[in-house]
Design an enzyme around this catalytic site. Sequence first.
Site, PDB file in Angstrom:
ATOM      1  N   HIS A 154       7.277 -45.523 -68.618  1.00 55.21           N
ATOM      2  CA  HIS A 154       6.589 -44.512 -67.806  1.00 55.21           C
ATOM      3  C   HIS A 154       6.240 -45.118 -66.453  1.00 55.21           C
ATOM      4  O   HIS A 154       6.446 -46.308 -66.226  1.00 55.21           O
ATOM      5  CB  HIS A 154       5.307 -44.032 -68.512  1.00 55.21           C
ATOM      6  CG  HIS A 154       4.259 -45.103 -68.692  1.00 55.21           C
ATOM      7  ND1 HIS A 154       4.168 -45.887 -69.825  1.00 55.21           N
ATOM      8  CD2 HIS A 154       3.282 -45.550 -67.872  1.00 55.21           C
ATOM      9  CE1 HIS A 154       3.178 -46.735 -69.693  1.00 55.21           C
ATOM     10  NE2 HIS A 154       2.608 -46.573 -68.520  1.00 55.21           N
ATOM     11  N   HIS A 201       2.749 -40.887 -72.947  1.00 59.11           N
ATOM     12  CA  HIS A 201       2.965 -40.346 -71.603  1.00 59.11           C
ATOM     13  C   HIS A 201       4.330 -40.785 -71.100  1.00 59.11           C
ATOM     14  O   HIS A 201       4.843 -41.850 -71.452  1.00 59.11           O
ATOM     15  CB  HIS A 201       1.867 -40.707 -70.606  1.00 59.11           C
ATOM     16  CG  HIS A 201       1.628 -42.171 -70.364  1.00 59.11           C
ATOM     17  ND1 HIS A 201       1.720 -43.120 -71.338  1.00 59.11           N
ATOM     18  CD2 HIS A 201       1.278 -42.843 -69.249  1.00 59.11           C
ATOM     19  CE1 HIS A 201       1.424 -44.305 -70.817  1.00 59.11           C
ATOM     20  NE2 HIS A 201       1.167 -44.170 -69.549  1.00 59.11           N
ATOM     21  N   HIS A 216       2.192 -48.387 -60.955  1.00 59.38           N
ATOM     22  CA  HIS A 216       3.045 -49.296 -61.735  1.00 59.38           C
ATOM     23  C   HIS A 216       4.182 -48.548 -62.409  1.00 59.38           C
ATOM     24  O   HIS A 216       4.079 -47.371 -62.715  1.00 59.38           O
ATOM     25  CB  HIS A 216       2.262 -50.073 -62.796  1.00 59.38           C
ATOM     26  CG  HIS A 216       1.657 -49.220 -63.888  1.00 59.38           C
ATOM     27  ND1 HIS A 216       0.395 -48.681 -63.815  1.00 59.38           N
ATOM     28  CD2 HIS A 216       2.133 -48.836 -65.101  1.00 59.38           C
ATOM     29  CE1 HIS A 216       0.129 -48.013 -64.924  1.00 59.38           C
ATOM     30  NE2 HIS A 216       1.174 -48.079 -65.729  1.00 59.38           N
ATOM     31  N   HIS A 248      -5.734 -50.266 -73.326  1.00 62.90           N
ATOM     32  CA  HIS A 248      -6.286 -49.095 -72.644  1.00 62.90           C
ATOM     33  C   HIS A 248      -6.989 -48.206 -73.678  1.00 62.90           C
ATOM     34  O   HIS A 248      -6.472 -48.005 -74.784  1.00 62.90           O
ATOM     35  CB  HIS A 248      -5.170 -48.228 -72.055  1.00 62.90           C
ATOM     36  CG  HIS A 248      -4.351 -48.851 -70.974  1.00 62.90           C
ATOM     37  ND1 HIS A 248      -4.868 -49.355 -69.813  1.00 62.90           N
ATOM     38  CD2 HIS A 248      -3.007 -48.998 -70.867  1.00 62.90           C
ATOM     39  CE1 HIS A 248      -3.885 -49.789 -69.042  1.00 62.90           C
ATOM     40  NE2 HIS A 248      -2.749 -49.603 -69.660  1.00 62.90           N
ATOM     41  N   TYR A 257      -1.019 -55.726 -66.886  1.00 65.44           N
ATOM     42  CA  TYR A 257      -0.560 -55.355 -65.548  1.00 65.44           C
ATOM     43  C   TYR A 257      -0.338 -56.647 -64.765  1.00 65.44           C
ATOM     44  O   TYR A 257      -1.197 -57.540 -64.781  1.00 65.44           O
ATOM     45  CB  TYR A 257      -1.633 -54.575 -64.787  1.00 65.44           C
ATOM     46  CG  TYR A 257      -1.896 -53.139 -65.171  1.00 65.44           C
ATOM     47  CD1 TYR A 257      -0.943 -52.320 -65.745  1.00 65.44           C
ATOM     48  CD2 TYR A 257      -3.150 -52.578 -64.895  1.00 65.44           C
ATOM     49  CE1 TYR A 257      -1.232 -50.986 -66.035  1.00 65.44           C
ATOM     50  CE2 TYR A 257      -3.440 -51.262 -65.183  1.00 65.44           C
ATOM     51  CZ  TYR A 257      -2.483 -50.462 -65.755  1.00 65.44           C
ATOM     52  OH  TYR A 257      -2.780 -49.151 -66.036  1.00 65.44           O
TER      53      TYR A 257
END
Length: 309
Positions: A154, A201, A216, A248, A257
Amino acid sequence: MAMTGVLRPGHAQVRVLDLEESVRFYRDVLGLVETGRDAQGRVYFKCWDERDHHSYVIRESDRAGIDFLGFRVLDKANLDRLEAGLKAYGIATERIPAGEMLETGERVRFTLPSGHAIELYAEKTKVGNGIPLINPAPWSLQREHGIGPVRLDHALLYGPNVAEVQKIFTEVLGFYLVERVLTPDGNANAAIWLSCGQKVHDIAFAEYPEPGKLHHCSFLMESWEQVLRAGDIMSMNTVPVDIGPTRHGVTRGCTIYAWDPSGNRFETFFGGHLPYPDYETMTWTFDNFGQGLDYPQRKLHETFLTVVS
Ligand code: M3P
Ligand code: FE
């Protein structure tokens, strides 16, 4: 669940400052498979388990960021149907001819009110994942090179007019809203997570004054242990890490990240819950944004809100 329209994010084209340094990073540290170079100087990559020719394309530029994100649709009939839907909604579209991008058919391109260029396409050469379709092994040696993600999963994009973007994805492109974070006054969405299938997602947006920004691109790992191993490989290669390894609250995905050599953030991601289109949207209030981002630390890291490319 029958998936007949938009299937998945199928390619991102990202700008890098130094092409060969970036090729070494994406090929040898992230562990993508290089699949081609074109006359424009673009370099094409795929993740080891992806079947299509490429999912991540880089080109040299004097500024980092994303040129466009492309979604694979089921077939040409769906491409025509979705383009007609966009036009009827009032969105201008253009057709990029087949072959402009290596091994890729005609693409329908349009610009979102957030300033992002989005493409739909129905054809890309299937090069396979290096494993035979008859009696396939569960993995190949390509998985063992670098971090070795499974697929492009994603992207999170930052820009203005997120409410309008949400309407386009839900009313025209067949996505549904899985989760959202409210603005401080509770009257609008600060960030939205949208799915076109049963992934938690396929694309996410956050409200931001500057248009067309990349937060990102995310790459799927096979386990939490593989995310931790990704962190080891990042440190071995002195890759600048932003957040994690952590989980998350939003999506429940396990994450790191980090930044590529040009300052494009990328994510190594595992897990997340599995929604269906009839599920009700989950809502996070702004005061819980910290849990949404980093559940164990309950920390709204400053960089999440301010650093984009
Ligand atoms: C993700 C992701 C926040 C962030 C969540 C991020 C603020 O789910 O995949 O990057 O909730
Ligand atoms: Fe993500």
